[in-house]
Design a protein around this motif. Structure first.
Motif, PDB file in Angstrom:
ATOM      1  N   GLN A 160      49.231  -7.458  69.398  1.00  0.00           N
ATOM      2  CA  GLN A 160      50.341  -7.948  68.583  1.00  0.00           C
ATOM      3  C   GLN A 160      51.662  -7.426  69.123  1.00  0.00           C
ATOM      4  O   GLN A 160      51.858  -6.224  69.285  1.00  0.00           O
ATOM      5  CB  GLN A 160      50.160  -7.520  67.124  1.00  0.00           C
ATOM      6  CG  GLN A 160      51.120  -8.215  66.175  1.00  0.00           C
ATOM      7  CD  GLN A 160      50.756  -7.971  64.722  1.00  0.00           C
ATOM      8  OE1 GLN A 160      49.878  -7.175  64.412  1.00  0.00           O
ATOM      9  NE2 GLN A 160      51.431  -8.661  63.819  1.00  0.00           N
ATOM     10  N   ASN A 161      52.571  -8.347  69.407  1.00  0.00           N
ATOM     11  CA  ASN A 161      53.893  -8.007  69.941  1.00  0.00           C
ATOM     12  C   ASN A 161      54.931  -8.336  68.873  1.00  0.00           C
ATOM     13  O   ASN A 161      55.420  -9.459  68.791  1.00  0.00           O
ATOM     14  CB  ASN A 161      54.162  -8.799  71.226  1.00  0.00           C
ATOM     15  CG  ASN A 161      55.476  -8.419  71.869  1.00  0.00           C
ATOM     16  OD1 ASN A 161      55.811  -7.247  71.986  1.00  0.00           O
ATOM     17  ND2 ASN A 161      56.238  -9.420  72.289  1.00  0.00           N
ATOM     18  N   ASN A 162      55.260  -7.367  68.030  1.00  0.00           N
ATOM     19  CA  ASN A 162      56.173  -7.611  66.919  1.00  0.00           C
ATOM     20  C   ASN A 162      57.625  -7.647  67.388  1.00  0.00           C
ATOM     21  O   ASN A 162      57.948  -7.283  68.521  1.00  0.00           O
ATOM     22  CB  ASN A 162      55.999  -6.534  65.847  1.00  0.00           C
ATOM     23  CG  ASN A 162      54.654  -6.623  65.155  1.00  0.00           C
ATOM     24  OD1 ASN A 162      54.153  -7.720  64.918  1.00  0.00           O
ATOM     25  ND2 ASN A 162      54.056  -5.484  64.850  1.00  0.00           N
ATOM     26  N   PHE A 163      58.501  -8.051  66.473  1.00  0.00           N
ATOM     27  CA  PHE A 163      59.923  -8.098  66.784  1.00  0.00           C
ATOM     28  C   PHE A 163      60.489  -6.686  66.866  1.00  0.00           C
ATOM     29  O   PHE A 163      59.936  -5.732  66.308  1.00  0.00           O
ATOM     30  CB  PHE A 163      60.673  -8.898  65.717  1.00  0.00           C
ATOM     31  CG  PHE A 163      60.122 -10.277  65.499  1.00  0.00           C
ATOM     32  CD1 PHE A 163      60.108 -11.194  66.532  1.00  0.00           C
ATOM     33  CD2 PHE A 163      59.604 -10.649  64.272  1.00  0.00           C
ATOM     34  CE1 PHE A 163      59.591 -12.468  66.347  1.00  0.00           C
ATOM     35  CE2 PHE A 163      59.088 -11.916  64.069  1.00  0.00           C
ATOM     36  CZ  PHE A 163      59.073 -12.827  65.110  1.00  0.00           C
ATOM     37  N   THR A 164      61.611  -6.559  67.561  1.00  0.00           N
ATOM     38  CA  THR A 164      62.271  -5.261  67.656  1.00  0.00           C
ATOM     39  C   THR A 164      62.981  -4.952  66.343  1.00  0.00           C
ATOM     40  O   THR A 164      63.247  -5.838  65.527  1.00  0.00           O
ATOM     41  CB  THR A 164      63.295  -5.252  68.796  1.00  0.00           C
ATOM     42  OG1 THR A 164      64.288  -6.255  68.538  1.00  0.00           O
ATOM     43  CG2 THR A 164      62.633  -5.550  70.129  1.00  0.00           C
ATOM     44  N   GLY A 165      63.316  -3.687  66.147  1.00  0.00           N
ATOM     45  CA  GLY A 165      64.041  -3.294  64.947  1.00  0.00           C
ATOM     46  C   GLY A 165      63.137  -3.145  63.738  1.00  0.00           C
ATOM     47  O   GLY A 165      61.916  -3.330  63.800  1.00  0.00           O
ATOM     48  N   THR A 166      63.762  -2.812  62.606  1.00  0.00           N
ATOM     49  CA  THR A 166      63.048  -2.612  61.347  1.00  0.00           C
ATOM     50  C   THR A 166      63.845  -3.242  60.214  1.00  0.00           C
ATOM     51  O   THR A 166      65.027  -3.579  60.382  1.00  0.00           O
ATOM     52  CB  THR A 166      62.870  -1.110  61.041  1.00  0.00           C
ATOM     53  OG1 THR A 166      64.152  -0.552  60.692  1.00  0.00           O
ATOM     54  CG2 THR A 166      62.285  -0.365  62.237  1.00  0.00           C
ATOM     55  N   PRO A 167      63.245  -3.385  59.033  1.00  0.00           N
ATOM     56  CA  PRO A 167      63.985  -3.926  57.880  1.00  0.00           C
ATOM     57  C   PRO A 167      65.175  -3.076  57.459  1.00  0.00           C
ATOM     58  O   PRO A 167      65.976  -3.517  56.620  1.00  0.00           O
ATOM     59  CB  PRO A 167      62.915  -3.973  56.783  1.00  0.00           C
ATOM     60  CG  PRO A 167      61.616  -4.092  57.515  1.00  0.00           C
ATOM     61  CD  PRO A 167      61.799  -3.261  58.749  1.00  0.00           C
ATOM     62  N   ASN A 168      65.305  -1.860  58.003  1.00  0.00           N
ATOM     63  CA  ASN A 168      66.485  -1.050  57.697  1.00  0.00           C
ATOM     64  C   ASN A 168      67.765  -1.694  58.221  1.00  0.00           C
ATOM     65  O   ASN A 168      68.864  -1.354  57.785  1.00  0.00           O
ATOM     66  CB  ASN A 168      66.340   0.347  58.299  1.00  0.00           C
ATOM     67  CG  ASN A 168      65.242   1.148  57.623  1.00  0.00           C
ATOM     68  OD1 ASN A 168      64.963   0.948  56.439  1.00  0.00           O
ATOM     69  ND2 ASN A 168      64.614   2.048  58.360  1.00  0.00           N
ATOM     70  N   ASP A 169      67.614  -2.604  59.172  1.00  0.00           N
ATOM     71  CA  ASP A 169      68.743  -3.357  59.722  1.00  0.00           C
ATOM     72  C   ASP A 169      68.746  -4.733  59.070  1.00  0.00           C
ATOM     73  O   ASP A 169      67.781  -5.487  59.187  1.00  0.00           O
ATOM     74  CB  ASP A 169      68.592  -3.474  61.238  1.00  0.00           C
ATOM     75  CG  ASP A 169      69.682  -4.324  61.872  1.00  0.00           C
ATOM     76  OD1 ASP A 169      70.693  -4.616  61.191  1.00  0.00           O
ATOM     77  OD2 ASP A 169      69.516  -4.708  63.046  1.00  0.00           O
ATOM     78  N   ILE A 170      69.822  -5.081  58.389  1.00  0.00           N
ATOM     79  CA  ILE A 170      69.878  -6.358  57.679  1.00  0.00           C
ATOM     80  C   ILE A 170      69.725  -7.539  58.636  1.00  0.00           C
ATOM     81  O   ILE A 170      69.175  -8.585  58.277  1.00  0.00           O
ATOM     82  CB  ILE A 170      71.192  -6.465  56.867  1.00  0.00           C
ATOM     83  CG1 ILE A 170      71.132  -7.667  55.922  1.00  0.00           C
ATOM     84  CG2 ILE A 170      72.408  -6.545  57.784  1.00  0.00           C
ATOM     85  CD1 ILE A 170      72.313  -7.738  54.967  1.00  0.00           C
ATOM     86  N   GLU A 171      70.183  -7.373  59.880  1.00  0.00           N
ATOM     87  CA  GLU A 171      70.070  -8.455  60.861  1.00  0.00           C
ATOM     88  C   GLU A 171      68.625  -8.679  61.307  1.00  0.00           C
ATOM     89  O   GLU A 171      68.319  -9.681  61.950  1.00  0.00           O
ATOM     90  CB  GLU A 171      70.951  -8.155  62.074  1.00  0.00           C
ATOM     91  CG  GLU A 171      72.443  -8.198  61.791  1.00  0.00           C
ATOM     92  CD  GLU A 171      72.934  -9.600  61.443  1.00  0.00           C
ATOM     93  OE1 GLU A 171      72.422 -10.576  62.033  1.00  0.00           O
ATOM     94  OE2 GLU A 171      73.821  -9.717  60.576  1.00  0.00           O
TER      95      GLU A 171
END
Length: 678
Positions: free
Chosen positions: A192-203
């Motif tokens: 699984q190759n998830n997206f970068t970043g986390t939900p802590n970033d609104i973007e």
């Protein structure tokens, strides 16, 4: 059990037409053979060729041995060979980017060799020879552009870039885990190759769109079709090249804005050169041979970049363009004034802003887009203290992943808007198609989006010492947006007493913003998304037009995985549906909805094909889209017509009988469809 696929070796001299493949190639070589060679030349691009025939060419072929095979008498190939033999070309197994002037020059040298070839044997021989001797990234850049533009490769399908260079799209951790699985001889494995970043970033809410590998592919194809360095001496003139540059990016931005609305985000703000850049980015990827892609922190101030350029250069270029818009003309190199207060003006401005060779005055108006993206990309190491490699902004296929890229192009898009909004609005008389009335618009099926799991092949991520062509069935997966199929039912009345050829234009305008506030009509038309455009002959009286979403002329399907592409080629299956890769992925036709339903004004405009269409033969094409056919644009109207110009009074649209709108809602119910695992 290990799956072994050995490509069939087909001699050119013995090649014959194959079922499902084009046999009317200009040089008599069937598309099957060309597709076979292309598949093989990009397979394991960082290793030696695996095809015996191509490998023999790589060692025995002399590019300057018979210059009669070139249209220019060998001028281009002699120049490249001189650079090669004197050791002036970039070494192999090193990063290379088109934003580096020398890297681009070297790639164009090879591109010109391909374009000067008279037949496929010349292309294949040079491809095999230089694949083993020039930098891999430069080879890919040159070969992809040549395959897109050469008259010898019009029916060849380009392998997906995310499978040719999976390191650019796949997290380093996933690549390492997949490599371990390959070394352990594990097969049929998915990572699984998830997206970068986390939900802590609104973007992060719209990371699924920015990092969609189909969006990256579409961005790459925009530039493959319209490279800024294109010269007509390469074979033909690209009609409305600058306008196409504007509109392709404008549509990408508008679709991004729609995704933001569905996720309750504010409108995208343009990049401010004198303010901190709030959005950082961590690619979490690593070059095949080199360090990781650099990280940019949040809230950095933009700096001049040593040996690249200064921020004030961008400001000066923009000032000159703003002055041209205010005056209504640009000046060419001889000082002649060229009027831009007309439909053609956007094309001229597009050439200037793209830094195209078509620009009337490159010295004065500069290279705005190229310089801006290069400066932004080098903000991780502006003083070149740490020998940091280029970031994702330097690669066409990965540029959309960085949120800063969208803000920069929003800034550029606003320059185009300044010009377009300076033009007079259309009058009712200009919009009317006499005798034609759009009576009704209905949608059959639910306008509903969902997420699904998608897998792509990691075969080119691995090194091995075998001389055979192996597929290990080791994949990476990512969530991606898709939508349920739907159908337009459009009722049109033709009161002319005779058949009328018409162009059906379907556009969608967001009705409310991310906060639920109604978007004024004139602002909505600037954010309009093109949904479809096709030709239809209207018989006298009532006409009911049925059009499936799957038939949209502006979309293309995903290219098959590398393994599937090989299997389809070797079994002589048709690949025709994948030839035209220049369009948005068909699964992204419908912007993401939400639980409450994202509202859009769906507008249908029926216009006169006799006035709108450039070429009668293009009318009958299945794919009638604004990218054109070998430089010929089928549509005479400005891209986005009739919503391209400002609409100070929306009631004028209500008074035009051949234009009608209806309100629709797009839903998303948090459905995720995984890949079935064996």
């Amino acid at each position: 059990m290990k799956l072994l696929v050995v490509f069939a070796l087909v001699a050119l001299s013995a090649a014959a037409p194959w079922s499902g493949y084009m046999s009317d190639e200009p040089d008599g070589v069937p598309t099957y053979q060309k597709q076979h060679d292309v598949n093989y030349v990009f397979y394991k691009i960082f290793e030696r060729l695996r095809d015996n025939r191509l490998a023999d060419k790589a060692t025995s072929f002399n590019p300057v041995g018979d210059i009669s095979m070139y249209k220019d008498g060998g001028v281009a190939v002699r120049h490249l060979m001189d650079e090669l033999t004197h050791g002036r070309l970039l070494e192999k197994k090193h990063w290379a980017v088109a934003t580096n002037k020398r890297h681009l020059e070297e790639a164009i040298m090879l591109f010109e060799v391909f374009m000067q070839c008279k037949d496929w044997n010349c292309v294949a021989s040079n491809g095999a020879y230089f694949r083993e001797r020039v930098n891999e990234e430069e080879f890919i850049y040159a070969a992809y552009h040549a395959i897109k533009h050469s008259p010898l490769t019009q029916h060849v399908v380009l392998p997906a870039m995310y499978e040719v260079k999976p390191h650019h799209f796949t997290k380093t951790q996933v690549i390492e885990e997949a490599y371990e699985a390959k070394e352990m001889r594990l097969r049929n494995i998915i990572f699984q190759n998830n997206f970068t970043g986390t939900p802590n970033d609104i973007e992060h809410r719209v990371a699924y769109y920015r990092e969609d590998i189909g969006v990256g592919t579409h961005h790459l194809m925009i530039h493959l079709e319209n490279p800024f360095w294109w010269k007509d001496t390469y074979g033909y003139h690209i009609d409305r090249k600058g306008e196409n540059f504007f509109y392709a990016y404008h549509q990408l931005l508008n679709r991004y804005e729609a995704e933001r609305i569905s996720n309750y985000l504010p409108p995208l703000q343009e990049l401010k050169l004198d303010e901190p850049l709030k959005e950082g980015f961590t690619p979490q990827t690593t070059y095949k041979f080199g360090p990781p892609f650099p990280i940019r922190n949040d809230d950095i101030h933009l700096h001049d970049v040593d040996k690249i350029g200064r921020i004030h250069e961008i400001v000066h270029m923009e000032d000159r363009i703003h002055d041209a818009i205010a005056h209504g003309y640009v000046e060419d190199e001889q000082g002649n004034k060229i009027n831009i207060e007309n439909d053609h003006g956007i094309d001229i401005l597009g050439d200037i802003i793209q830094s195209s060779m078509y620009s009337p005055n490159r010295k004065y108006y500069g290279n705005l887009t190229t310089l801006a993206y290069t400066l932004l990309d080098h903000q991780t190491d502006p003083k070149n203290k740490y020998d940091t490699p280029p970031g994702v902004l330097a690669h066409l296929e990965t540029l959309p992943r960085d949120p800063a890229a969208w803000r920069l192009h929003k800034r550029i898009d606003n320059i185009f808007r300044e010009h377009i909004d300076s033009l007079p609005p259309y009058t009712k008389e200009q919009l009317v198609f006499p005798g034609i009335t759009v009576a009704d618009i209905q949608i059959q099926g639910n306008l509903e989006t969902y997420f699904e799991e998608y897998k792509y092949d990691l075969i080119n991520a691995f090194n091995d010492n075998t001389t055979q062509t192996e597929f290990y069935d080791i994949y990476a997966t990512m969530p991606r947006l898709n939508h349920k199929e739907f159908t337009y039912k459009i009722k049109v009345q033709n009161n002319n007493g005779s058949p009328k050829k018409s162009v059906i234009r379907i556009l969608a305008m967001p009705y409310r913003d991310g906060n639920g506030a109604i978007i004024p009509f004139d602002e909505g038309r600037w954010l309009a998304i093109e949904m479809d455009l096709f030709v239809k002959t209207l018989t006298p009286g009532d006409n009911e037009i049925t059009r499936k979403s799957s038939e949209a002329s502006i979309t293309v399907p995903d290219v098959p995985t590398y393994k599937t592409l090989v299997e389809m080629t070797e079994s002589r299956q048709t690949l025709e549906m994948y030839e035209s890769a220049t369009g948005i992925p068909n699964r992204l036709l419908l912007p993401k909805g939400n639980e409450e339903g994202v509202q859009f004004r769906l507008l249908v405009a029926v216009t006169d094909a006799q006035q709108d269409v450039n070429d009668e033969s293009i009318i009958t094409m299945n794919k009638y889209h604004h990218y054109g056919v070998r430089g010929v644009q089928p549509d005479k109207r400005p891209f986005g017509y009739p919503l391209d110009r400002r609409v100070p009074d929306e009631h004028i649209v209500d008074e035009v009988p051949n234009i009608k709108e209806t309100m629709v809602k797009v839903y998303n119910h948090n459905i995720f469809i995984p890949i079935p695992h064996n």
